[in-house]
Design a protein around this motif. Structure first.
Motif, PDB file in Angstrom:
ATOM      1  N   MET A   1      10.761 101.556  76.403  1.00  0.00           N
ATOM      2  CA  MET A   1      11.989 101.108  75.758  1.00  0.00           C
ATOM      3  C   MET A   1      13.011 100.743  76.824  1.00  0.00           C
ATOM      4  O   MET A   1      13.219 101.471  77.785  1.00  0.00           O
ATOM      5  CB  MET A   1      12.567 102.224  74.880  1.00  0.00           C
ATOM      6  N   THR A   2      13.660  99.592  76.629  1.00  0.00           N
ATOM      7  CA  THR A   2      14.705  99.189  77.567  1.00  0.00           C
ATOM      8  C   THR A   2      16.061  99.762  77.184  1.00  0.00           C
ATOM      9  O   THR A   2      16.984  99.778  77.990  1.00  0.00           O
ATOM     10  CB  THR A   2      14.811  97.659  77.628  1.00  0.00           C
ATOM     11  N   ASP A   3      16.198 100.220  75.938  1.00  0.00           N
ATOM     12  CA  ASP A   3      17.467 100.781  75.486  1.00  0.00           C
ATOM     13  C   ASP A   3      17.175 101.770  74.368  1.00  0.00           C
ATOM     14  O   ASP A   3      16.491 101.444  73.406  1.00  0.00           O
ATOM     15  CB  ASP A   3      18.392  99.665  74.980  1.00  0.00           C
ATOM     16  N   ILE A   4      17.658 102.990  74.505  1.00  0.00           N
ATOM     17  CA  ILE A   4      17.453 104.017  73.485  1.00  0.00           C
ATOM     18  C   ILE A   4      18.804 104.538  73.041  1.00  0.00           C
ATOM     19  O   ILE A   4      19.610 104.978  73.847  1.00  0.00           O
ATOM     20  CB  ILE A   4      16.601 105.179  74.018  1.00  0.00           C
ATOM     21  N   PHE A   5      19.059 104.481  71.741  1.00  0.00           N
ATOM     22  CA  PHE A   5      20.322 104.998  71.212  1.00  0.00           C
ATOM     23  C   PHE A   5      20.116 105.560  69.822  1.00  0.00           C
ATOM     24  O   PHE A   5      19.136 105.251  69.136  1.00  0.00           O
ATOM     25  CB  PHE A   5      21.389 103.899  71.171  1.00  0.00           C
ATOM     26  N   VAL A   6      21.036 106.428  69.419  1.00  0.00           N
ATOM     27  CA  VAL A   6      21.166 106.835  68.023  1.00  0.00           C
ATOM     28  C   VAL A   6      22.552 106.379  67.599  1.00  0.00           C
ATOM     29  O   VAL A   6      23.466 106.307  68.418  1.00  0.00           O
ATOM     30  CB  VAL A   6      20.997 108.354  67.838  1.00  0.00           C
ATOM     31  N   ALA A   7      22.720 106.036  66.327  1.00  0.00           N
ATOM     32  CA  ALA A   7      23.982 105.420  65.921  1.00  0.00           C
ATOM     33  C   ALA A   7      24.394 105.803  64.512  1.00  0.00           C
ATOM     34  O   ALA A   7      23.569 106.069  63.641  1.00  0.00           O
ATOM     35  CB  ALA A   7      23.882 103.900  66.026  1.00  0.00           C
ATOM     36  N   MET A   8      25.707 105.805  64.310  1.00  0.00           N
ATOM     37  CA  MET A   8      26.320 105.918  62.994  1.00  0.00           C
ATOM     38  C   MET A   8      26.772 104.510  62.625  1.00  0.00           C
ATOM     39  O   MET A   8      27.457 103.847  63.400  1.00  0.00           O
ATOM     40  CB  MET A   8      27.517 106.869  63.062  1.00  0.00           C
ATOM     41  N   ASN A   9      26.360 104.040  61.459  1.00  0.00           N
ATOM     42  CA  ASN A   9      26.714 102.687  61.028  1.00  0.00           C
ATOM     43  C   ASN A   9      27.690 102.751  59.866  1.00  0.00           C
ATOM     44  O   ASN A   9      27.430 103.425  58.867  1.00  0.00           O
ATOM     45  CB  ASN A   9      25.459 101.914  60.611  1.00  0.00           C
ATOM     46  N   LEU A  10      28.824 102.068  59.995  1.00  0.00           N
ATOM     47  CA  LEU A  10      29.838 102.064  58.947  1.00  0.00           C
ATOM     48  C   LEU A  10      29.591 100.927  57.966  1.00  0.00           C
ATOM     49  O   LEU A  10      29.189  99.832  58.350  1.00  0.00           O
ATOM     50  CB  LEU A  10      31.233 101.924  59.557  1.00  0.00           C
ATOM     51  N   GLY A  11      29.833 101.194  56.706  1.00  0.00           N
ATOM     52  CA  GLY A  11      29.706 100.190  55.663  1.00  0.00           C
ATOM     53  C   GLY A  11      30.799 100.367  54.636  1.00  0.00           C
ATOM     54  O   GLY A  11      31.745 101.134  54.833  1.00  0.00           O
ATOM     55  N   GLY A  12      30.676  99.645  53.527  1.00  0.00           N
ATOM     56  CA  GLY A  12      31.696  99.734  52.493  1.00  0.00           C
ATOM     57  C   GLY A  12      32.905  98.884  52.820  1.00  0.00           C
ATOM     58  O   GLY A  12      32.807  97.875  53.516  1.00  0.00           O
ATOM     59  N   SER A  13      34.056  99.317  52.362  1.00  0.00           N
ATOM     60  CA  SER A  13      35.310  98.569  52.558  1.00  0.00           C
ATOM     61  C   SER A  13      36.261  99.358  53.438  1.00  0.00           C
ATOM     62  O   SER A  13      36.419 100.575  53.275  1.00  0.00           O
ATOM     63  CB  SER A  13      35.986  98.287  51.208  1.00  0.00           C
ATOM     64  N   PHE A  14      36.904  98.664  54.374  1.00  0.00           N
ATOM     65  CA  PHE A  14      37.839  99.343  55.266  1.00  0.00           C
ATOM     66  C   PHE A  14      39.083  99.805  54.515  1.00  0.00           C
ATOM     67  O   PHE A  14      39.597  99.112  53.636  1.00  0.00           O
ATOM     68  CB  PHE A  14      38.262  98.433  56.416  1.00  0.00           C
ATOM     69  N   SER A  15      39.555 100.986  54.880  1.00  0.00           N
ATOM     70  CA  SER A  15      40.800 101.519  54.355  1.00  0.00           C
ATOM     71  C   SER A  15      41.353 102.491  55.382  1.00  0.00           C
ATOM     72  O   SER A  15      40.590 103.196  56.046  1.00  0.00           O
ATOM     73  CB  SER A  15      40.565 102.231  53.018  1.00  0.00           C
ATOM     74  N   SER A  16      42.659 102.517  55.541  1.00  0.00           N
ATOM     75  CA  SER A  16      43.261 103.457  56.496  1.00  0.00           C
ATOM     76  C   SER A  16      43.391 104.845  55.874  1.00  0.00           C
ATOM     77  O   SER A  16      43.340 105.006  54.649  1.00  0.00           O
ATOM     78  CB  SER A  16      44.637 102.952  56.936  1.00  0.00           C
ATOM     79  N   GLY A  17      43.511 105.852  56.728  1.00  0.00           N
ATOM     80  CA  GLY A  17      43.662 107.220  56.260  1.00  0.00           C
ATOM     81  C   GLY A  17      42.383 107.857  55.759  1.00  0.00           C
ATOM     82  O   GLY A  17      42.430 108.866  55.049  1.00  0.00           O
ATOM     83  N   THR A  91      24.332 114.802  61.255  1.00  0.00           N
ATOM     84  CA  THR A  91      24.939 114.345  60.007  1.00  0.00           C
ATOM     85  C   THR A  91      25.978 113.282  60.311  1.00  0.00           C
ATOM     86  O   THR A  91      26.667 113.359  61.330  1.00  0.00           O
ATOM     87  CB  THR A  91      25.624 115.509  59.262  1.00  0.00           C
ATOM     88  N   VAL A  92      26.082 112.291  59.445  1.00  0.00           N
ATOM     89  CA  VAL A  92      27.184 111.326  59.509  1.00  0.00           C
ATOM     90  C   VAL A  92      27.914 111.361  58.168  1.00  0.00           C
ATOM     91  O   VAL A  92      27.312 111.638  57.129  1.00  0.00           O
ATOM     92  CB  VAL A  92      26.692 109.898  59.808  1.00  0.00           C
ATOM     93  N   PHE A  93      29.230 111.081  58.191  1.00  0.00           N
ATOM     94  CA  PHE A  93      30.028 111.221  56.979  1.00  0.00           C
ATOM     95  C   PHE A  93      31.201 110.256  57.014  1.00  0.00           C
ATOM     96  O   PHE A  93      31.798 110.018  58.067  1.00  0.00           O
ATOM     97  CB  PHE A  93      30.553 112.657  56.866  1.00  0.00           C
ATOM     98  N   ALA A  94      31.534 109.698  55.865  1.00  0.00           N
ATOM     99  CA  ALA A  94      32.713 108.840  55.727  1.00  0.00           C
ATOM    100  C   ALA A  94      33.301 109.008  54.336  1.00  0.00           C
ATOM    101  O   ALA A  94      32.572 109.180  53.358  1.00  0.00           O
ATOM    102  CB  ALA A  94      32.347 107.376  55.967  1.00  0.00           C
ATOM    103  N   THR A  95      34.629 108.964  54.270  1.00  0.00           N
ATOM    104  CA  THR A  95      35.315 109.070  52.988  1.00  0.00           C
ATOM    105  C   THR A  95      35.372 107.711  52.307  1.00  0.00           C
ATOM    106  O   THR A  95      35.748 106.717  52.915  1.00  0.00           O
ATOM    107  CB  THR A  95      36.749 109.609  53.188  1.00  0.00           C
ATOM    108  N   SER A  96      35.011 107.679  51.028  1.00  0.00           N
ATOM    109  CA  SER A  96      35.042 106.444  50.237  1.00  0.00           C
ATOM    110  C   SER A  96      36.419 105.786  50.316  1.00  0.00           C
ATOM    111  O   SER A  96      37.440 106.489  50.352  1.00  0.00           O
ATOM    112  CB  SER A  96      34.710 106.775  48.773  1.00  0.00           C
ATOM    113  N   PRO A  97      36.470 104.426  50.416  1.00  0.00           N
ATOM    114  CA  PRO A  97      35.402 103.444  50.176  1.00  0.00           C
ATOM    115  C   PRO A  97      34.574 103.089  51.411  1.00  0.00           C
ATOM    116  O   PRO A  97      33.767 102.167  51.355  1.00  0.00           O
ATOM    117  CB  PRO A  97      36.185 102.229  49.697  1.00  0.00           C
ATOM    118  N   ILE A  98      34.756 103.806  52.534  1.00  0.00           N
ATOM    119  CA  ILE A  98      33.908 103.584  53.703  1.00  0.00           C
ATOM    120  C   ILE A  98      32.645 104.420  53.539  1.00  0.00           C
ATOM    121  O   ILE A  98      32.693 105.553  53.062  1.00  0.00           O
ATOM    122  CB  ILE A  98      34.645 103.964  55.002  1.00  0.00           C
ATOM    123  N   THR A  99      31.506 103.864  53.912  1.00  0.00           N
ATOM    124  CA  THR A  99      30.245 104.595  53.860  1.00  0.00           C
ATOM    125  C   THR A  99      29.687 104.749  55.267  1.00  0.00           C
ATOM    126  O   THR A  99      30.079 104.028  56.186  1.00  0.00           O
ATOM    127  CB  THR A  99      29.209 103.871  52.976  1.00  0.00           C
TER     128      THR A  99
END
Length: 228
Positions: A1-17, A91-99
């Motif tokens: 492997m030339t690059d090895i990573f683990v990642a959290m991917n954000l989805g949904g709709s952006f919102s502040s707070g 574990t990864v976690f996001a508050t709705s509406p972000i996933t």
């Protein structure tokens, strides 16, 4: 492997707070010994990619992450984590509406299934993620945990050759990854009554991501007749 990573991917709709959180375990550290890093989005983040950039900076600035040599980088909506030995996301976690979801750079699999069975049904899987953690599962339209499983792991490294072995024997399985010097990197062993039924004469190797797993040698032994 030339690059090895683990990642959290954000989805949904952006919102502040909104709270984002990730639990990170350094390579070779028991799963219970994780560090949780939190980030709350702000108006200035503008969008998901901006939030990923801010959160990556917060992770890289964390004292525990720095001490473990873990660095986070934002790539679009992904928050990618790297270290000399790839870390693990618990574990990864996001508050709705972000996933939030978990991804990594690859996940090679060795699967065995009954000859003539429908694809993805009645299989036994030995797989390894880029954090170096191995896993045995029985698979019947979806991954099912074994009734008994014991795992040890250390993170993978880039541009490194590994030896990848596994054994299916009745209701028992064992497998692992070694470096070319013979040092153990990861092991997984377990048992389940479904193994003997679902392990068959057919098998396949699978790799994912941009840098596919490459095999220099492959071997197999049929125990009953000792054919290889």
């Amino acid at each position: 492997m030339t690059d090895i990573f683990v990642a959290m991917n954000l989805g949904g709709s952006f919102s502040s707070g909104k709270l984002l959180a990730v639990q990170v375990a350094p390579s070779g550290v028991p799963e219970a010994s994780f560090t949780q890093i939190n980030y709350t989005t702000v108006v200035g983040d503008t969008d998901l990619a901006g939030a990923a950039t801010s959160f990556a900076a917060a992770i890289s600035a964390n004292a525990v992450m720095s001490a473990a040599g873990i660095v986070a980088t934002a790539v679009g909506t992904q928050i990618q984590l790297r270290a000399t030995n790839s870390p693990r996301l618990k574990t990864v976690f996001a508050t709705s509406p972000i996933t939030a979801s978990y991804i990594d750079s690859f996940c090679p699999t060795l699967a065995s299934f009954v000859t003539g069975n429908n694809f993805l049904n009645g299989m036994v899987h030995f797989r390894l993620d880029s954090s170096g953690k191995p896993d045995w599962t029985v698979y019947n339209g979806g991954a099912l945990a074994l009734s008994s499983l014991s795992v040890t792991f250390k993170g993978m490294q880039i541009n490194t050759d590994y030896i990848y072995r596994c054994v299916i024997d009745g209701q028992n399985v064992s497998g692992g990854v070694w470096d070319t010097a013979g040092n153990v990197i990861s092991t997984a062993s377990g048992s389940d009554s479904r193994i003997a039924t679902w392990a068959g004469a057919s098998c396949f190797f699978e790799g994912g991501g941009a840098d596919l797993l490459r095999y220099k040698h492959a071997w197999a032994t049929l125990r009953a007749n000792q054919k290889s």
